[in-house]
Design an enzyme around this catalytic site. Structure first.
Site, PDB file in Angstrom:
ATOM      1  N   LYS A  22       0.714  -1.343   0.063  1.00  0.00           N
ATOM      2  CA  LYS A  22       0.186   0.013  -0.017  1.00  0.00           C
ATOM      3  C   LYS A  22       0.854   1.307  -0.097  1.00  0.00           C
ATOM      4  O   LYS A  22       0.757   2.120  -0.609  1.00  0.00           O
ATOM      5  CB  LYS A  22      -0.691   0.041   1.255  1.00  0.00           C
ATOM      6  N   ARG A  91      -3.275   3.524   8.408  1.00  0.00           N
ATOM      7  CA  ARG A  91      -3.399   2.298   7.834  1.00  0.00           C
ATOM      8  C   ARG A  91      -2.361   1.264   7.638  1.00  0.00           C
ATOM      9  O   ARG A  91      -1.385   1.517   7.430  1.00  0.00           O
ATOM     10  CB  ARG A  91      -3.921   2.477   6.358  1.00  0.00           C
ATOM     11  N   GLY A 100      -8.054  -7.123   4.453  1.00  0.00           N
ATOM     12  CA  GLY A 100      -9.152  -7.247   5.786  1.00  0.00           C
ATOM     13  C   GLY A 100      -8.533  -8.096   7.039  1.00  0.00           C
ATOM     14  O   GLY A 100      -9.252  -8.193   8.036  1.00  0.00           O
ATOM     15  N   MET A 102      -5.711  -6.927   8.743  1.00  0.00           N
ATOM     16  CA  MET A 102      -4.926  -6.160   9.643  1.00  0.00           C
ATOM     17  C   MET A 102      -5.983  -4.728   9.897  1.00  0.00           C
ATOM     18  O   MET A 102      -7.093  -4.911   9.293  1.00  0.00           O
ATOM     19  CB  MET A 102      -3.648  -5.815   9.197  1.00  0.00           C
ATOM     20  N   ARG A 335      -3.239  -1.043  -6.466  1.00  0.00           N
ATOM     21  CA  ARG A 335      -2.705  -2.391  -6.278  1.00  0.00           C
ATOM     22  C   ARG A 335      -2.948  -3.109  -7.868  1.00  0.00           C
ATOM     23  O   ARG A 335      -3.995  -3.140  -8.226  1.00  0.00           O
ATOM     24  CB  ARG A 335      -2.975  -3.485  -5.259  1.00  0.00           C
ATOM     25  N   HIS A 451      -7.829 -39.288   1.891  1.00  0.00           N
ATOM     26  CA  HIS A 451      -7.740 -40.221   0.912  1.00  0.00           C
ATOM     27  C   HIS A 451      -8.564 -39.891  -0.254  1.00  0.00           C
ATOM     28  O   HIS A 451      -8.088 -39.878  -1.479  1.00  0.00           O
ATOM     29  CB  HIS A 451      -8.030 -41.817   1.478  1.00  0.00           C
ATOM     30  N   ARG A 576       3.502 -47.967 -16.354  1.00  0.00           N
ATOM     31  CA  ARG A 576       3.384 -48.939 -15.269  1.00  0.00           C
ATOM     32  C   ARG A 576       2.906 -50.314 -15.748  1.00  0.00           C
ATOM     33  O   ARG A 576       1.769 -50.326 -16.338  1.00  0.00           O
ATOM     34  CB  ARG A 576       2.394 -48.658 -13.984  1.00  0.00           C
ATOM     35  N   GLU A 763      14.294 -43.931  -5.894  1.00  0.00           N
ATOM     36  CA  GLU A 763      13.141 -43.757  -5.109  1.00  0.00           C
ATOM     37  C   GLU A 763      13.299 -44.430  -3.479  1.00  0.00           C
ATOM     38  O   GLU A 763      12.417 -44.378  -2.765  1.00  0.00           O
ATOM     39  CB  GLU A 763      11.595 -44.645  -5.537  1.00  0.00           C
ATOM     40  N   SER A 782      15.108 -41.863 -13.107  1.00  0.00           N
ATOM     41  CA  SER A 782      14.029 -41.468 -13.050  1.00  0.00           C
ATOM     42  C   SER A 782      13.457 -41.242 -11.403  1.00  0.00           C
ATOM     43  O   SER A 782      13.565 -42.379 -10.800  1.00  0.00           O
ATOM     44  CB  SER A 782      12.691 -42.096 -13.690  1.00  0.00           C
ATOM     45  N   GLY A 784      11.318 -41.137  -8.595  1.00  0.00           N
ATOM     46  CA  GLY A 784      10.171 -41.520  -8.246  1.00  0.00           C
ATOM     47  C   GLY A 784       9.820 -40.981  -6.892  1.00  0.00           C
ATOM     48  O   GLY A 784       9.936 -41.326  -5.869  1.00  0.00           O
ATOM     49  N   THR A 785       9.545 -39.647  -7.009  1.00  0.00           N
ATOM     50  CA  THR A 785       9.230 -38.771  -5.801  1.00  0.00           C
ATOM     51  C   THR A 785       8.338 -38.919  -5.006  1.00  0.00           C
ATOM     52  O   THR A 785       8.244 -38.871  -3.843  1.00  0.00           O
ATOM     53  CB  THR A 785       9.358 -37.132  -6.105  1.00  0.00           C
ATOM     54  N   ASN A 786       7.105 -39.835  -5.357  1.00  0.00           N
ATOM     55  CA  ASN A 786       6.079 -40.334  -4.346  1.00  0.00           C
ATOM     56  C   ASN A 786       6.788 -41.408  -3.291  1.00  0.00           C
ATOM     57  O   ASN A 786       6.722 -41.052  -2.222  1.00  0.00           O
ATOM     58  CB  ASN A 786       5.072 -41.172  -4.973  1.00  0.00           C
ATOM     59  N   ASP A 787       7.603 -42.344  -3.639  1.00  0.00           N
ATOM     60  CA  ASP A 787       8.140 -43.288  -2.764  1.00  0.00           C
ATOM     61  C   ASP A 787       9.376 -42.843  -2.078  1.00  0.00           C
ATOM     62  O   ASP A 787       9.583 -42.880  -0.841  1.00  0.00           O
ATOM     63  CB  ASP A 787       8.354 -44.601  -3.555  1.00  0.00           C
ATOM     64  N   CYS A 850       9.066 -38.931 -12.164  1.00  0.00           N
ATOM     65  CA  CYS A 850       7.958 -39.343 -12.647  1.00  0.00           C
ATOM     66  C   CYS A 850       6.814 -39.443 -11.483  1.00  0.00           C
ATOM     67  O   CYS A 850       5.791 -40.145 -11.521  1.00  0.00           O
ATOM     68  CB  CYS A 850       7.993 -40.865 -13.066  1.00  0.00           C
ATOM     69  N   TYR A 870      13.594 -33.825 -17.749  1.00  0.00           N
ATOM     70  CA  TYR A 870      12.304 -33.861 -18.104  1.00  0.00           C
ATOM     71  C   TYR A 870      11.363 -34.202 -16.714  1.00  0.00           C
ATOM     72  O   TYR A 870      11.717 -34.777 -15.968  1.00  0.00           O
ATOM     73  CB  TYR A 870      11.956 -34.849 -19.119  1.00  0.00           C
TER      74      TYR A 870
END
Ligand code: ADP
Ligand code: MG
Ligand code: MG
Length: 903
Positions: A22, A91, A100, A102, A335, A451, A576, A763, A782, A784-787, A850, A870
């Protein structure tokens, strides 16, 4: 000593760290010569010092005095001066807009004496008393912490007493009584009188604004928006102007373009005879801004001219607060305005066409989340539609279908061609089949990381979760909503995953033109496509042209492969193979598991080979000329066998009847043997390949034969073999040697040269930590970022997300679930280390991702920055990844130009 206070005439928009958004923009507008009331800004640095020491930093008082004197000089009157008082607003304004969250106090400087001066100068006694009433109320509430209801209650009583509805109908006499009453409330509730000394008012208000940074509302908002707690707020002190001095005065907000649709034109609201807070409070009805032309042509023309100036200057949509005091226009705030996803795309391209920004900047102005939202189908707007309930909007989209209450019914009805919505209290992995079959999912429990929510988002299925007002009676196959609405199995409901609303009956749904464009059904240059699709196309094309990061897709079927290609994927980064062992193929897996001799096992594999080959041939055909990374079987074998309990019961019943059940008995023994307490960490991935002879080589043979067949048919197959869950290079070397032997064998048989890269998933932390060694045997990694996230954190995703992730999010252990946005400090560190050590060993090592993170905007930008080749994500998220990869590349060049590193 640092400079703690800046005059509006000194700062500028690039100082928003120090002056807040501001303050920086008020200074910028002052510099542009726009009619901004004079004032000054106390820096965020002063706020930080105040919050750390619990008192004002040395020199602040003096600096405020100096600036105040300058302000008084400009205004030609002194703060609270009895005869003709200067009034100011105090202000808040942080670096990031926190609307809104503060506090702001208006009319500072009024007291029992200066009140008369204000009345005399303006000739409006009622106005003066009303301003005083507002000051005591706002000051009492925000500075002295008096509960707002006390004042509102007294105000309501006064109105009732007088028999009027609006504040504006109270006359001078009533206001005088009310002011006395308000002062009494302050004294009683705060234990101190309302301060009469103007400078005391000012100092107290400044401290209150500092303190409001740590108010509960503000803290909560920051956590949700991931704004750091340490920034502090600036404080803007500004001469008051009055929109409530009669019908030739007023206040309003203006947008330089429609923030809803992006259309150019005049948008905004105006309220006559009012102060800014009245517009926000919504107590009186505003008129569209266009009406101002009729009410006050001169101010209107002036405003339009300022809107053009601001837009050209900021080169973006601006939103503006303004006030007209007796025909004189004042600009109180501007703004770069918030906007919807549709508006963001349209405005970015409009501004590029108008020459205000380049296409690179246009790409930087939109985001993958916005693009994702544009692709979901939606309900046609209908203000008359009343939802049964509104839960948590977990996965966007508009789904209409018949309510079903268990996964089996969902699958059966869906198979019969019906569209179904699965309604559960909550879901677990056993519901998966039903969730896949359903067009929408509703649960009465669980939050955004439950889930149901996570799985639905992964599949792109509409989902509302945590609809707690619904009493879901699974056994009775119905749910009851508020007011006793009963929805039974087969009743049609509509689920809005973007708002969380659930409706009885079928609402009309309109498909998103952006999705039709992704599917290749809509030519972006055709008139039918419209401005939005054309804008999306232009921006994506530019992103494709500038990005370095390649985008592939996770696809297991020819259909998914085809869609991925339409959506712009350049290959499959994860194919898979587990679904290829389900359904009618299960008996072969059972035979494989039960095999006592090599011959039996080979026969089972022999039966799977042609089926698997056909799978691969079709996928390679769809992805002709592009890489297809096939991951050898990963899940534990018992996932393909009957359920332990079910099978036990079957055997027990058969036993009781004295029936021969030799095969079931053997199967049961195998299931028991393979049963694992923690399958995620059990016999799976490469371990399975080492333990079950011939399994992986059968898969390699199928892929090799498929490739040979495609090559002989004139195709250009580009298969890659990927080994999951490797932790030690030796594991990989063993499988690799077998695979190479098999490739050579098939090459000799078919006469087709088979040059197939063999690589591994990274992984497990151990794989990342020994990546240099693993790269000896891998042509690609590759991630495997989940595992990798599960094993780095020690989280079993299915268990933790529904059990306690909301607690972790609330307590700020992490700002976003590490399963949604990559945890850079931990998992990211492993990735960076593995990438560096892998490449040091093998400079041409191909690096990809992946996991689901490959479709998450912030994570994609991160993968670009750490130099991966990639990302591979679900087909639906391919355009999002393309856009974000482009944004990351554009950001690089912009950062280089500015010569600083923004991250
Ligand atoms: P927020 O950040 O919540 O919008 P603001 O600081 O902008 O809070 O102030 C609240 C309202 O008071 C706004 O409508 C604003 O335009 C109005 N306002 C603030 N300062 C002044 C002033 N000096 N004169 C008149 N109106 C003001
Ligand atoms: Mg404001
Ligand atoms: Mg895995």
């Amino acid at each position: 000593m640092p400079k703690l206070v800046y005059d509006f005439a000194e700062g500028g928009k690039d100082l928003n760290d120090l002056l807040g958004g501001k303050g920086a923009n008020l200074a910028e507008m002052t510099g542009l010569g726009l009619p901004v009331p004079p004032g000054f800004t106390i820096t965020t640095e002063a706020c930080r010092a105040y919050l750390a020491a619990r008192r004002e930093p040395a020199g602040l008082q003096e600096a405020v005095s100096t600036r105040l004197a300058v302000l008084e000089g400009k205004a030609g009157r002194a703060l609270g001066e009895p005869a003709d008082p200067l009034l100011v607003s105090v202000r808040s304004g942080a670096k990031f807009s926190m609307p809104g969250m503060m506090d702001t106090v208006l009319n500072i400087g009024l007291n029992d004496v200066s009140l008369a001066g204000l009345a005399a100068r303006t000739g409006e006694a009622r106005f003066a008393w009303d301003s005083y009433r507002r000051l005591i109320q706002m000051f009492g509430k925000t500075v002295l912490g008096v509960a707002g209801e006390r004042f509102e209650g007294a105000l309501d009583k006064a109105k009732r007493h007088r028999g009027v509805a609006a504040d504006t109908d109270l006359g001078v006499e009533e206001l005088k009584v009310l002011v006395e009453e308000f002062k009494g409330i302050v004294l009683a509730q705060a234990g101190q009188p309302f301060p009469q000394d103007p400078r005391t008012q000012l100092d107290m208000a400044i401290r209150a604004v500092f303190d409001s940074w740590n108010g509960e509302r503000a803290r909560l908002y920051r956590r949700r928006e991931q704004i750091p707690d340490g920034l502090g707020t600036a404080v803007n002190v500004m001469a008051m102007v009055f929109g409530n001095l009669g019908m030739d005065s007023g206040t309003g907000v203006a947008f330089t373009r429609d923030p809803g649709t992006g259309r150019a034109g005049v948008y905004g609201d105006y309220l006559r005879d009012a102060q800014g807070e009245d517009v926000v409070a919504g107590t009186r009805n505003t008129v569209p801004l266009q009406e101002l032309e009729r009410i006050d042509q001169r101010s209107y023309d002036h405003l339009l001219q300022i809107m053009r100036t601001l837009e050209n200057h900021y080169r973006d949509l601006c939103d503006i607060e303004f006030t007209i005091e007796r025909g004189k226009l004042w600009i109180l705030q501007t703004r770069v305005g918030k906007r919807t996803a549709e508006a963001a795309f349209r405005i970015a391209v409009q501004l590029a066409d108008e020459g205000l920004i380049g296409m690179a900047e246009a790409v930087g102005r939109v985001g993958g989340d916005q693009l994702g939202r544009l692709a979901f189908p939606r309900f046609e707007a209908d203000p008359a539609a009343r939802p049964i309930t509104t839960g948590i909007a977990a996965s966007p989209g508009a789904a209409v279908g018949r309510a079903v209450f268990d996964p089996r019914t969902a699958v059966e009805r869906a198979r019969g061609g019906e569209r179904v919505v699965l309604v559960r209290r909550e879901t677990n992995p056993d519901d998966l089949g039903g969730m896949i079959a359903a067009v929408g999912i509703v649960t009465s429990r669980g939050g955004k990381t439950s889930h149901a929510a996570v799985v639905a988002r992964g599949m792109g299925t509409t989902c509302v979760c945590g609809a707690e007002e619904l009493d879901v009676d699974t056994a009775g196959r119905r749910f009851t909503g508020p007011g006793g609405v009963v929805v039974a199995e087969g009743d049609v409901i509509s689920v809005d995953g973007s708002s969380g609303a659930v409706y009885l009956g079928g609402l009309p749904v309109v498909p998103s033109p952006v999705a039709r464009y992704f599917e290749g059904e809509l030519d972006p240059r055709s008139p039918e496509a419209g401005e939005l699709v054309a804008a999306v196309h232009r921006i994506l094309s530019h992103a494709d042209a500038v990005r370095r990061l390649e985008v592939r897709a996770n696809a297991d079927t020819p259909q998914d492969a085809a869609r991925a290609r339409r959506f712009g994927a350049r290959g499959i980064g994860l194919c898979r193979t587990e679904h290829m062992f389900l359904g009618e193929r299960r008996p072969h897996v059972e035979r494989l598991v039960l095999a006592d001799t090599d011959a039996e096992r080979e026969a089972a594999l022999e039966a799977l080979l042609p089926l698997q080959r056909a799978d691969f041939t079709a996928i390679l055909a769809e992805m002709d000329g592009l890489p297809v990374t096939v991951r050898l079987l990963d899940p534990p074998l018992h996932e393909f066998l009957p359920d332990l309990t079910e099978l036990s019961v079957r055997v027990a019943l058969a036993d009781a009847r004295g029936e021969p059940v030799e095969r079931d008995r053997r199967l049961l023994a195998a299931v028991r043997r393979l049963h694992e307490h923690n399958p995620m960490l059990g016999l799976r991935g490469v371990r399975l390949g080492l333990v079950i002879p011939g399994l992986f080589t059968m898969q390699v043979r199928a892929l090799a034969e498929a490739a040979a067949q495609r090559a002989r048919a004139g195709g250009d197959p580009r298969g890659q073999i990927m080994i999951p869950l490797v932790g030690a290079v030796r594991e990989l070397e063993i499988v690799r040697a077998d695979a190479e032997r098999m490739l050579a064998e098939v090459a000799a048989e078919t006469g087709v040269a088979l040059d197939m890269p063999i690589g591994t998933m990274i992984e497990l932390p151990r794989a990342a930590l020994t990546a240099g060694r693993i790269a000896r045997a891998a042509q690609f990694f590759s991630f495997g970022t989940n595992d990798l996230t599960q094993t780095t954190w020690g989280f079993s995703r299915d268990d933790v997300e529904s059990a306690f992730f909301n607690v972790y999010l609330d307590k700020g252990v992490f700002g976003a679930s590490p399963f949604e946005t990559l945890d850079r400090d931990g998992v990211g560190r492993l990735i960076e280390m593995a990438a560096a050590e892998g490449r040091a060993r093998r400079p041409d090592l191909e690096l990809g991702v992946c996991g689901e993170h490959a479709g998450d905007p912030a994570s994609v930008r991160y993968f670009h920055r750490v130099g991966l080749d990639y990302v591979s994500c679900s087909p639906f998220r391919v355009p999002i990844a393309r856009l974000e990869a482009g944004r990351a590349a554009v950001q690089d060049t912009a950062t280089l130009r500015m010569g600083d590193d923004t991250r």
